[in-house]
Design a protein around this motif. Structure first.
Motif, mmCIF file in Angstrom:
data_model
loop_
_atom_site.group_PDB
_atom_site.id
_atom_site.type_symbol
_atom_site.label_atom_id
_atom_site.label_comp_id
_atom_site.label_asym_id
_atom_site.label_seq_id
_atom_site.Cartn_x
_atom_site.Cartn_y
_atom_site.Cartn_z
ATOM 1 N N ILE A 1 -16.852 4.920 0.063
ATOM 2 C CA ILE A 1 -15.850 4.011 -0.505
ATOM 3 C C ILE A 1 -15.177 3.376 0.701
ATOM 4 O O ILE A 1 -14.589 4.078 1.516
ATOM 5 N N ALA A 2 -15.298 2.063 0.832
ATOM 6 C CA ALA A 2 -14.629 1.411 1.965
ATOM 7 C C ALA A 2 -13.127 1.373 1.685
ATOM 8 O O ALA A 2 -12.706 1.261 0.532
ATOM 9 N N LEU A 3 -12.346 1.503 2.770
ATOM 10 C CA LEU A 3 -10.882 1.579 2.623
ATOM 11 C C LEU A 3 -10.304 0.424 1.821
ATOM 12 O O LEU A 3 -9.363 0.599 1.059
ATOM 13 N N HIS A 4 -10.864 -0.763 2.025
ATOM 14 C CA HIS A 4 -10.240 -1.909 1.360
ATOM 15 C C HIS A 4 -10.415 -1.855 -0.163
ATOM 16 O O HIS A 4 -9.674 -2.502 -0.885
ATOM 17 N N ALA B 1 0.829 -1.212 0.000
ATOM 18 C CA ALA B 1 0.000 0.000 0.000
ATOM 19 C C ALA B 1 0.863 1.261 0.000
ATOM 20 O O ALA B 1 0.447 2.301 -0.508
ATOM 21 N N MET C 1 -5.201 7.314 -6.248
ATOM 22 C CA MET C 1 -6.300 6.363 -6.206
ATOM 23 C C MET C 1 -7.632 7.088 -6.435
ATOM 24 O O MET C 1 -8.511 6.583 -7.128
ATOM 25 N N VAL D 1 -3.050 8.168 -2.001
ATOM 26 C CA VAL D 1 -4.498 8.354 -1.905
ATOM 27 C C VAL D 1 -4.998 9.217 -3.059
ATOM 28 O O VAL D 1 -6.019 8.910 -3.692
ATOM 29 N N PHE E 1 -9.545 0.497 -1.901
ATOM 30 C CA PHE E 1 -8.286 1.085 -2.379
ATOM 31 C C PHE E 1 -7.172 0.037 -2.453
ATOM 32 O O PHE E 1 -6.165 0.246 -3.113
ATOM 33 N N LEU E 2 -7.374 -1.057 -1.725
ATOM 34 C CA LEU E 2 -6.316 -2.085 -1.719
ATOM 35 C C LEU E 2 -6.438 -3.024 -2.912
ATOM 36 O O LEU E 2 -5.452 -3.587 -3.372
ATOM 37 N N TYR E 3 -7.667 -3.180 -3.422
ATOM 38 C CA TYR E 3 -7.862 -4.138 -4.511
ATOM 39 C C TYR E 3 -7.060 -3.798 -5.778
ATOM 40 O O TYR E 3 -6.459 -4.693 -6.378
#
Lengths: 426, 426
Positions: free
Chosen positions: B187-190, B163, B171, B168, B192-194
């Motif tokens: 927007i759930a934080l995860h 990450a 993204m 940010v 951004f991880l996908y």
């Protein structure tokens, strides 16, 4: 491993241990709340704290610390004092070292100053911490924990699940993130994960209370949120103000030079504490003294009735030095301080000045002439050459010395020219 | 385990295998580029692709697929066809099933429709995928991979490091994130991880090329970025347009009803393909046919010289049905189609109309009278009751039937009233 969800109603009502016998006296709880509340910025929610105290719960009070090498000053001790207050009331304090993130490198290589800590370094830093903090905390009532205990075992999948518990928009509401995003300063994605990790620490520890500086409020609230997601009662959060440095303006900080380190000699501590303004003295009493509020009220009344503020400041300095050294050392420092004045080494009354300085500071010569301690820059240079210029009693040898914002101390030229100076950022 | 960084210069220059002997003919490379480029939206960077082809590199071409149960239609086959084109040119295609994220639940419980897949379900879905996609792809030149192979072994620490490689702000530049953030949709934080996980898949697979729909461009670029961070040559990204459905307006989609499923019968496929407009026919040739561009040019020339477009559409339908069934089935479907016209079951020429409809659609009776197929709603109801109304040859029995945007087909009332209708969203 997944994120364990403890979901019994008992735990929901109370994370800490409850003494079923205990029905605590309202007056006793009110007294405890007064001690806990003193000098705090905010308690969320105080009513909830009262309820838990009335039930006689032994609270688990979590405070997180950086895993980087600690070198504590009085500013750090504000929170240690509050931890100690909880211990004195019979609660358990968790000194949490956030080593999980400290052991993560910066693979971008952009942050060259960021040092990745090895487990051995984390352990060594923990030792250094203990040596310092157990001057304030009771080791018997302190759990020293490392968040790598639980975070080191989490999988990438676990972290994705944890991240799913919060939104980007809420994270961007954090003051510093909001500011950086607005200004176009980069925020790396993993910075959004750290508050989640810190919040999850509260879940892992089943914290009843978490304390931190006012700048930590957002992160403490994430802990509340996550505990609810994991079916725990949300922790009470207590924020504490950042202690002002000796200048009374900026926060106490080593880099600003306006600090009293807890490793300093009794004489250094005494001199520095005596240099603060009377107004700041009361602030320090509130945040640094263990005296009950009633005693502080008495001291205030005495000053109003004409007692010399210097003598009251003596009591503050004495208490603090006794804590980090011992009472005899405090006595000796006080005697040495008094003797210096009696020998005329430093006048008791001297002009006080403050100046706002630019980001790169102000040259010592320019400052001396600006304050009227010398007639000109060239006189200043001459006096420095002759060894006649002192800062807090130390001779200045570098005529190019730059004085920085945050400085607070005594400048002396020859035997008769004195000034107590505070430098602030322009 | 950490994120392995392969850092040799060789790997930086070329992720795939190089045949040292190979010096490829420029004309051959130009021909390959023409095949690869046909119908694509964007190639970043085409010059880089040319270089790798000239070196004779056997490219690793990655395409990611959802781990949820596949039910493919012609829209999905656009990318499968392009994968096949790479295989025909001797390259390796990686059919990547993104099961790592598919096996992660939604612990907030907000997304109740989100089903967490078990490993057994992932395996079953992979089997279903294979049955379908090997009608297009060469199994010998296809690596079927799952990203849980590498992501399932990553720790939380690894994911934090991953990450840290992105910001940010970048993204939030992704179209859909930007829109949702602006509109206040969470927007759930995860989420951004996908894209980081998808990008890391390219690192793990040492992909030379990644392909996806135009809506995937952002994620494909993250892969380029991460490969550079991990000292790999950045993958070439190829975006492909989303195929329009039978209506020629909206993208082909099961929920819009404007699709041709690859499991449909030869007769269904034939009828649907014959219903498209002449203009859309050329689009389908570009994106769905394996014929060389030169043959398509010949067909276009024939139509310009007066050849019946219907006969050219026959060739398109025949090719597609041969692929998903076989040539004999395509012949039979064509004969049946022709026979239907000869029996006068459906006129060869009929009026074409299109209507924009509201979000909840339009009632069948209202549509019939609006098109002039019935004199009034009550006539429409009466005709439905008599079994005289048909949609694509199927009797309508529900007088309350709502027709939705995306519909494209033939409405018939009695024996003489016909209309080919396209419904679009208002």
């Amino acid at each position: 491993m997944g994120m364990d969800q403890s979901s019994t109603e008992t735990e929901k009502a109370t994370n800490g241990a409850v003494d079923a016998e205990a029905v605590v006296d309202v007056a006793e709880v009110d007294a405890a709340l007064e001690i806990i509340g003193r000098g705090t910025d905010e308690i969320i929610k105080e009513e909830d704290l009262r309820k838990r105290l009335l039930k006689g719960q032994k609270l688990r009070v979590k405070v997180g610390f950086d895993p980087t090498a600690p070198d504590l000053h009085l500013g750090h001790t504000v929170i240690l004092n509050k931890m100690r207050a909880f211990q004195d009331l019979g609660h358990t304090v968790i000194f949490l070292i956030g080593d999980f993130t400290g052991m993560i490198g910066d693979p971008t290589g952009k942050n060259v100053t960021r040092k990745v800590l090895t487990p051995a370094e984390v352990e060594a830093n923990a030792q250094t911490y203990k040596e310092q903090v157990f001057k304030v905390l009771d080791p018997e009532l302190t759990e020293v924990r490392f968040n790598s205990e639980w975070m080191g075992q989490k999988s990438a999948k676990d972290l994705v699940e944890l991240a799913s518990q919060y939104t980007v928009a809420r994270m961007l509401e954090r003051d510093d993130f909001e500011k950086r995003y607005r200004e176009g300063s980069p925020i790396a994605l993993h910075e959004f994960l750290y508050p989640m990790v810190q919040g999850y620490d509260s879940v892992a520890l089943k914290a009843d209370v978490e304390m931190g500086g006012t700048d930590q409020k957002f992160n403490l609230l994430v802990g509340r949120h996550l505990q609810q997601q994991f079916d725990q009662a949300p922790q009470i959060i207590i924020t504490l103000p950042l202690l002002e440095g000796l200048d009374g303006v900026q926060k106490m900080s080593k880099s600003l030079g306006n600090y009293v380190g807890i490793h300093e000699t009794p004489d250094e501590m005494f001199g520095k504490i005596m240099s603060i303004s009377d107004e700041l003295m009361w602030r320090y009493f509130d945040l640094l003294s263990f005296r009950p509020t009633s005693e502080l009220d008495t001291l205030k009344a005495q000053m109003a009735e004409g007692r010399n503020p210097r003598d009251i400041k003596f009591e503050l300095a004495h208490e603090i030095i006794s804590r980090f050294h011992d009472s005899a050392a405090a006595d000796a420092a006080q005697q040495a301080f008094v003797a210096r004045f009696q020998r005329g080494e430093q006048p008791e009354d001297m002009p006080e000045e403050s100046r706002a300085v630019a980001a790169d500071g102000i040259g010592i010569a320019a400052l001396l002439s600006d304050l009227g301690l010398t007639a000109s820059n060239s006189e200043a240079f001459r006096m420095i050459k002759q060894g006649a210029v002192k800062i807090d009693g130390e001779k200045v040898s570098d005529r190019g010395l730059m004085m920085q914002a945050g400085f607070h101390g005594v400048l002396q030229v020859g035997k008769r020219r004195w000034c107590r100076v505070t430098l602030t950022a322009a």
